[in-house]
Design an enzyme around this catalytic site. Structure first.
Site, PDB file in Angstrom:
ATOM      1  CB  VAL A 102      -0.946  -0.003   1.232  1.00 18.89           C
ATOM      2  CG1 VAL A 102      -1.927  -1.156   1.161  1.00 18.89           C
ATOM      3  CG2 VAL A 102      -0.161  -0.055   2.552  1.00 18.89           C
ATOM      4  CG  HIS A 118      -3.988  -5.866   0.141  1.00 17.14           C
ATOM      5  ND1 HIS A 118      -3.061  -6.652   0.781  1.00 17.14           N
ATOM      6  CD2 HIS A 118      -4.904  -6.741  -0.369  1.00 17.14           C
ATOM      7  CE1 HIS A 118      -3.393  -7.936   0.670  1.00 17.14           C
ATOM      8  NE2 HIS A 118      -4.500  -8.008  -0.043  1.00 17.14           N
ATOM      9  CB  SER A 188       4.139 -14.504   3.665  1.00 14.08           C
ATOM     10  OG  SER A 188       2.964 -13.721   3.720  1.00 14.08           O
TER      11      SER A 188
HETATM   12  P1  OAD Z   1       4.453 -10.517   4.426  1.00 14.62           P
HETATM   13  O1  OAD Z   1       5.077  -9.633   5.440  1.00 14.62           O
HETATM   14  O2  OAD Z   1       3.447 -11.491   4.871  1.00 14.62           O
HETATM   15  O3  OAD Z   1       5.606 -11.346   3.723  1.00 14.62           O
HETATM   16  C1  OAD Z   1       6.799 -10.749   3.312  1.00 14.62           C
HETATM   17  C2  OAD Z   1       7.601 -11.808   2.616  1.00 14.62           C
HETATM   18  O4  OAD Z   1       8.723 -11.185   2.055  1.00 14.62           O
HETATM   19  C3  OAD Z   1       8.100 -12.924   3.520  1.00 14.62           C
HETATM   20  O5  OAD Z   1       7.808 -14.164   2.917  1.00 14.62           O
HETATM   21  C4  OAD Z   1       9.625 -12.694   3.604  1.00 14.62           C
HETATM   22  O6  OAD Z   1      10.336 -13.905   3.647  1.00 14.62           O
HETATM   23  C5  OAD Z   1       9.866 -11.999   2.296  1.00 14.62           C
HETATM   24  N1  OAD Z   1      11.024 -11.069   2.257  1.00 14.62           N
HETATM   25  C6  OAD Z   1      11.494 -10.261   3.225  1.00 14.62           C
HETATM   26  N2  OAD Z   1      12.503  -9.501   2.772  1.00 14.62           N
HETATM   27  C7  OAD Z   1      12.671  -9.834   1.468  1.00 14.62           C
HETATM   28  C8  OAD Z   1      13.534  -9.380   0.433  1.00 14.62           C
HETATM   29  N3  OAD Z   1      14.428  -8.421   0.642  1.00 14.62           N
HETATM   30  N4  OAD Z   1      13.419  -9.956  -0.789  1.00 14.62           N
HETATM   31  C9  OAD Z   1      12.509 -10.942  -1.016  1.00 14.62           C
HETATM   32  N5  OAD Z   1      11.658 -11.384  -0.079  1.00 14.62           N
HETATM   33  C10 OAD Z   1      11.725 -10.846   1.135  1.00 14.62           C
HETATM   34  O7  OAD Z   1       3.937  -9.577   3.285  1.00 14.62           O
HETATM   35  P2  OAD Z   1       2.791  -9.835   2.227  1.00 14.62           P
HETATM   36  O8  OAD Z   1       2.881 -11.198   1.652  1.00 14.62           O
HETATM   37  O9  OAD Z   1       2.828  -8.682   1.322  1.00 14.62           O
HETATM   38  O10 OAD Z   1      -2.488  -7.030   4.083  1.00 14.62           O
HETATM   39  O11 OAD Z   1       1.518  -9.739   3.147  1.00 14.62           O
HETATM   40  C11 OAD Z   1       0.277  -9.821   2.564  1.00 14.62           C
HETATM   41  C12 OAD Z   1      -0.691  -8.962   3.286  1.00 14.62           C
HETATM   42  O12 OAD Z   1      -0.702  -9.324   4.659  1.00 14.62           O
HETATM   43  C13 OAD Z   1      -0.317  -7.497   3.316  1.00 14.62           C
HETATM   44  O13 OAD Z   1      -0.675  -6.826   2.145  1.00 14.62           O
HETATM   45  C14 OAD Z   1      -1.118  -7.016   4.476  1.00 14.62           C
HETATM   46  C15 OAD Z   1      -0.842  -8.132   5.461  1.00 14.62           C
HETATM   47  O14 OAD Z   1      -1.805  -8.375   6.346  1.00 14.62           O
HETATM   48  C16 OAD Z   1      -3.319  -6.136   4.603  1.00 14.62           C
HETATM   49  O15 OAD Z   1      -2.958  -5.244   5.339  1.00 14.62           O
HETATM   50  C17 OAD Z   1      -4.718  -6.363   4.166  1.00 14.62           C
END
Ligand code: OAD
Length: 242
Positions: A102, A118, A188
């Site tokens: 976001v 989102h 994730s």
């Molecule tokens: P997450 O915080 O769940 O996941 C982040 C992912 O990025 C993890 O799997 C880490 O291993 C990976 N990661 C961290 N640093 C990295 C890097 N430098 N390069 C590659 N990967 C890396 O984030 P989202 O999957 O975006 O929703 O989460 C999904 C949603 O959950 C968000 O949009 C938010 C949250 O609740 C809402 O707020 C509705």
């Protein structure tokens, strides 16, 4: 063959690339992720604040949390991962970037076809009538209210228990179904419905690639899993392709 070169080769023959990004893409910019190592959930419980019931019960606390994140996001800049995706957009004829982030950093870096699944943390809307609000928010002078219906103004992001913007989701699903390569980066891959997009792409014949510092539930289903930081891997990829 080196894994990145395998992907370079795929992308050279791709004419429809879809990319799903998550918080990991913005990690190198200094925006904390929600999950994973250094994820915000180790320190806070965002799911307790990012939901409509929390806003009904204590809107001032929810606003405080979003003001803190806004303040943080205002100070950060796109990183090499964002810029590499701008380069990838230039090289394929059809490119769709769907993001769960976001923070607006994809748009700021120059990506054009971006679908915000989102919402956008810098935008506001009315909690009651849903109308967008363009007023500047100054929390010091009480909670902001809608000029039209006097409802409370809230950040225009998707909260737990809420539906994604219908049009954004439909566009993302279509892009997933039509692409020939699907890249899931820094997510994730657990929050629905975004988490289903990679599976939708694969079921429709796309080559599925994941880039993440850690394995996710998606990793074992991919055609190619690139372990590492998005800012490094995507940078290397775009350098090869240029
Ligand atoms: P997450 O915080 O769940 O996941 C982040 C992912 O990025 C993890 O799997 C880490 O291993 C990976 N990661 C961290 N640093 C990295 C890097 N430098 N390069 C590659 N990967 C890396 O984030 P989202 O999957 O975006 O929703 O989460 C999904 C949603 O959950 C968000 O949009 C938010 C949250 O609740 C809402 O707020 C509705």
């Amino acid at each position: 063959m080196n894994q990145i070169l395998t992907l370079v080769n795929r992308l050279r023959h791709s004419d429809n690339l879809a990319v799903l990004t998550g918080a990991g893409v913005s990690a190198a910019s200094g925006v904390p992720t929600f999950r994973g190592q250094n994820g915000l959930w180790k320190k806070y419980r965002p799911e307790e604040l990012a939901n409509p019931q929390a806003f009904r019960t204590h809107p001032e606390v929810v606003w405080e949390w979003y003001s803190w994140r806004r303040q943080l996001i205002r100070q950060v800049h796109p990183n090499a991962a964002h810029y590499a995706l701008v380069e990838l957009e230039k090289m394929v004829s059809t490119f769709t970037l769907m993001t769960q982030n976001v923070d607006n950093l994809h748009q700021l870096s120059g990506s054009i076809n971006v679908i915000e699944l989102h919402g956008n943390i810098m935008k506001n809307k009315c909690f009651s009538c849903n109308q967008p609000s363009t007023e500047d928010i100054h929390l010091g002078s009480g909670l902001p209210r809608c000029k039209l219906c006097d409802g409370l103004i809230r950040p225009d992001v998707v909260w737990f228990g809420e539906s994604l913007p219908m049009e954004a989701l439909k566009k993302a699903q279509l892009a997933a179904m039509e692409c020939d390569v699907f890249l899931a980066v820094g997510t994730s891959a657990v929050v629905e419905p975004a988490a289903s997009l990679p599976y939708l792409a694969k079921a429709n014949g796309a080559y599925l690639v994941e880039i993440n510092t850690e394995e996710t539930p998606l990793s074992s289903k991919t055609d190619l899993f690139l372990a590492g930081a998005a800012e490094q891997i995507l940078f290397e990829l775009s350098e090869h392709i240029k």
